[in-house]
Design an enzyme around this catalytic site. Structure first.
Site, PDB file in Angstrom:
ATOM      1  N   GLU A 193       5.248  31.221  14.722  1.00  0.00           N
ATOM      2  CA  GLU A 193       5.408  31.509  15.918  1.00  0.00           C
ATOM      3  C   GLU A 193       5.770  31.939  16.994  1.00  0.00           C
ATOM      4  O   GLU A 193       5.973  32.872  17.964  1.00  0.00           O
ATOM      5  CB  GLU A 193       4.016  30.810  16.779  1.00  0.00           C
TER       6      GLU A 193
ATOM      7  N   TYR B 132      -2.096  20.640  42.087  1.00  0.00           N
ATOM      8  CA  TYR B 132      -1.076  20.729  41.546  1.00  0.00           C
ATOM      9  C   TYR B 132      -1.242  22.198  40.155  1.00  0.00           C
ATOM     10  O   TYR B 132      -0.042  22.850  39.936  1.00  0.00           O
ATOM     11  CB  TYR B 132      -0.664  19.779  40.021  1.00  0.00           C
TER      12      TYR B 132
HETATM   13 ZN   LIG Z   1       0.288  27.741  17.558  1.00  0.00          ZN
END
Ligand SMILES: [Zn+2]
Length: 202
Positions: free
Chosen positions: A69, A115
């Site tokens: 990735e 947040y």
């Molecule tokens: Zn992934």
């Protein structure tokens, strides 16, 4: 190892120990001058050792083979020149939300807490792509120009930050908010109003 690499190893161990990502999923990268340090392919974030070193345009310079990735990380850096770190996980509740029908593709989760509104803001959904489909990189790059955090459909969150802590905070905030969102399904809720969100972003 450099201090930056040590920080990646430390963050990976922390994310893994807290089950924010499990198995051999998830990957972390950090910019180191004109190079990118990236977690290797096929390695648990809980057992990181040596990192992969890539040039800014993705050439593998040294260390083990990078995560498959890597192209997503490089797309985030191209889109966000100010980003110094990228964190991507397959966190359970975030993935669950990414599989739901009827989401607002422009902003998947409501601003349930301050947040979340501050660390994430709007979270668009990137349509599903099969693993290794390089067209995901081009689309993520386009969407990341406007948003530092994205949710990949049927896959998981990815966030860029000014440093490792900021990128990790965004991914953790997405995971916690996804969990709260799922806990509150079928319950009437009061998200922050647009005015309250705007005040936080000021
Ligand atoms: Zn992934």
């Amino acid at each position: 190892m450099t201090a930056l690499a040590d920080q990646v190893v430390e963050l990976g161990a922390s994310l893994f120990a807290r089950r924010i990502t499990s198995g051999r999923t998830g990957n972390i990268s950090v910019r180191d001058g004109d190079r990118v340090l990236l977690t290797p392919t096929g390695v648990s974030l809980g057992a990181l050792d040596e990192l992969s070193v890539l040039s800014a345009d993705g050439e593998h310079l040294s260390g083990p083979a990078p995560t498959k990735e890597a192209f997503l990380h490089l797309a985030m850096y191209r889109a966000r020149p100010g980003a110094s770190a990228v964190v991507h996980t397959h966190s359970t509740h975030s993935v669950a939300v990414s599989c739901m029908a009827g989401l607002d593709p422009g902003d998947v989760l409501p601003p349930l807490t301050a947040y979340y509104a501050m660390r994430v803001g709007a979270l668009p959904l990137v349509p599903y792509h099969a693993p290794g489909d390089a067209s995901l990189g081009a689309l993520a790059e386009e969407m990341a120009r406007e948003h530092h955090a994205l949710l990949l459909a049927n896959h998981g969150p990815i966030a860029a930050g000014g440093d490792l802590a900021a990128a990790a905070d965004a991914v953790e905030e997405i995971e916690e908010t996804a969990r709260i969102f799922l806990l509150l399904r079928n319950t009437a809720t009061t998200p922050l109003t647009p005015g309250q969100v705007a005040a936080l972003r000021r």
